[in-house]
Design an enzyme around this catalytic site. Structure first.
Site, PDB file in Angstrom:
ATOM      1  N   ASP A   1       0.818  -1.214   0.000  1.00  0.00           N
ATOM      2  CA  ASP A   1       0.000   0.000   0.000  1.00  0.00           C
ATOM      3  C   ASP A   1       0.846   1.256   0.000  1.00  0.00           C
ATOM      4  O   ASP A   1       0.488   2.266  -0.614  1.00  0.00           O
ATOM      5  CB  ASP A   1      -0.933  -0.001   1.215  1.00  0.00           C
ATOM      6  CG  ASP A   1      -2.117  -0.940   1.033  1.00  0.00           C
ATOM      7  OD1 ASP A   1      -2.261  -1.511  -0.068  1.00  0.00           O
ATOM      8  OD2 ASP A   1      -2.897  -1.105   1.984  1.00  0.00           O
TER       9      ASP A   1
ATOM     10  N   ASP B   1      -3.141  10.438   4.668  1.00  0.00           N
ATOM     11  CA  ASP B   1      -3.304  11.353   5.796  1.00  0.00           C
ATOM     12  C   ASP B   1      -2.203  12.392   5.852  1.00  0.00           C
ATOM     13  O   ASP B   1      -1.145  12.252   5.242  1.00  0.00           O
ATOM     14  CB  ASP B   1      -3.346  10.583   7.125  1.00  0.00           C
ATOM     15  CG  ASP B   1      -2.160   9.632   7.308  1.00  0.00           C
ATOM     16  OD1 ASP B   1      -1.034  10.001   6.923  1.00  0.00           O
ATOM     17  OD2 ASP B   1      -2.348   8.524   7.824  1.00  0.00           O
TER      18      ASP B   1
ATOM     19  N   ASP C   1       0.050  13.811  21.715  1.00  0.00           N
ATOM     20  CA  ASP C   1       1.127  13.481  20.780  1.00  0.00           C
ATOM     21  C   ASP C   1       0.899  14.056  19.389  1.00  0.00           C
ATOM     22  O   ASP C   1       1.773  13.943  18.519  1.00  0.00           O
ATOM     23  CB  ASP C   1       1.285  11.961  20.669  1.00  0.00           C
ATOM     24  CG  ASP C   1       1.953  11.365  21.898  1.00  0.00           C
ATOM     25  OD1 ASP C   1       2.387  12.129  22.772  1.00  0.00           O
ATOM     26  OD2 ASP C   1       2.040  10.116  21.976  1.00  0.00           O
TER      27      ASP C   1
ATOM     28  N   THR D   1      -8.054   3.293   7.496  1.00  0.00           N
ATOM     29  CA  THR D   1      -7.606   1.976   7.966  1.00  0.00           C
ATOM     30  C   THR D   1      -6.118   1.953   8.281  1.00  0.00           C
ATOM     31  O   THR D   1      -5.564   0.882   8.533  1.00  0.00           O
ATOM     32  CB  THR D   1      -7.918   0.896   6.910  1.00  0.00           C
ATOM     33  OG1 THR D   1      -7.361   1.284   5.646  1.00  0.00           O
ATOM     34  CG2 THR D   1      -9.417   0.700   6.757  1.00  0.00           C
TER      35      THR D   1
ATOM     36  N   SER E   1      -5.239   2.881  13.997  1.00  0.00           N
ATOM     37  CA  SER E   1      -4.365   2.543  15.123  1.00  0.00           C
ATOM     38  C   SER E   1      -4.524   3.515  16.281  1.00  0.00           C
ATOM     39  O   SER E   1      -4.348   3.146  17.445  1.00  0.00           O
ATOM     40  CB  SER E   1      -2.902   2.520  14.663  1.00  0.00           C
ATOM     41  OG  SER E   1      -2.688   1.546  13.663  1.00  0.00           O
TER      42      SER E   1
END
Length: 283
Positions: A66, A141, A170, A181, A186
């Site tokens: 990916d 992102d 953070d 995804t 996460s």
């Protein structure tokens, strides 16, 4: 489709065995197919050299994972060439064709028994003292994260000029449905179907139990302001676009994020639905 190019992650196919197999098969069918011999797509410090790709290319076949597809999508942004991903990596949400299915997939491609997906992309513009100094695109992102070790940063997030929230932690992730995804998931963010017209804002390890992801319309413009959190440190945060180009940010720096004018076109051959793939990949 008659004209093809192959973009190969040399870490995944370093002897070009799979790459040459595809080229030979397409050539035997009377198609034009050229190979990038020095592509380093998927690494963090190199860009795909797209100068060798003819403008009349009908499809870019991307071999790797990916990450390789995400890099190719950004680098081919101006050319708007549809991408077909061959998975030589691990999960493969975007590179859905497995190695053992390459020939049947190529046959479908030649017969144009395919489905074209249009994936939303982000355009991010970074400015300092009201002067823009960096502009780029992202398929997955744009992430603003802390630059120091074991410390927090403070960022204020605005939607269309209205304060959404100020996050202490953070950092923050601004993700597309394609990127939902990835790091977004996460960090506890939601999963969005690929065709959703949404942008997700997900805080990274926020110092508040009440702060969760926020979903915005893809038509909204997001502004992220880097706040001052530590007097003794010059750089407050770093910004990454699809995991690449980590740049240092100072207090007062601003990142404006909006939907890009163009989309990434992904060729889908697998008849499995997104939700079936999701169940299989994430077990």
């Amino acid at each position: 489709m008659n004209n093809f190019c192959i973009i190969t992650n040399i870490d995944k196919d370093n002897e070009y065995k799979t790459t040459k197999l595809i080229q030979e098969y397409l050539t035997s069918k009377g198609k034009r197919c050229i190979i990038s011999q020095e592509n380093t797509a998927g690494t963090n410090d190199e860009r795909t050299d797209v100068s060798w790709i003819p403008d009349d290319t009908d499809c870019a076949i991307v071999l790797g994972g990916d990450g390789t597809i995400i890099r190719a999508a950004t680098d081919l942004y101006e050319k708007e060439i549809p991408l077909l991903g061959i998975n030589l990596g691990t999960l493969g949400f975007l590179a859905e064709i497995e190695k053992q299915d390459i020939i049947p997939a190529l046959d479908c491609l030649l017969e144009e028994d395919i489905h074209m997906q249009k994936r939303l992309m982000l355009n991010g513009n970074v400015s300092r003292n009201e002067k823009a100094f960096y502009d780029d695109f992202a398929l997955n992102d744009i992430v603003i994260s802390r630059s120091g070790f074991s410390r927090i940063i403070s960022v204020s997030v605005y939607a269309n000029g209205i304060l959404v929230d100020t996050y202490h932690g953070d950092g923050v992730i601004v993700a597309t449905p394609t990127g939902s995804t990835g790091y977004n998931l996460s960090a506890g963010g939601p999963i969005a179907a690929p065709g959703s017209n949404v942008i997700m804002i997900t805080p990274i390890c926020p110092h508040s139990m009440s702060q969760r992801s926020v979903l915005l319309s893809s038509e909204d413009e997001i502004t992220i302001l880097i706040d001052k959190s530590k007097k003794t440190q010059k750089e407050e945060a770093i910004a990454t676009f699809d995991g690449r180009m980590a740049m240092e940010l100072k207090a007062g720096d601003m990142i404006r994020i909006k939907k890009a004018e163009k989309v990434t076109k992904l060729i889908k051959i697998n008849k499995k639905s997104f939700y079936e793939i999701l169940r299989n990949k994430l077990k």
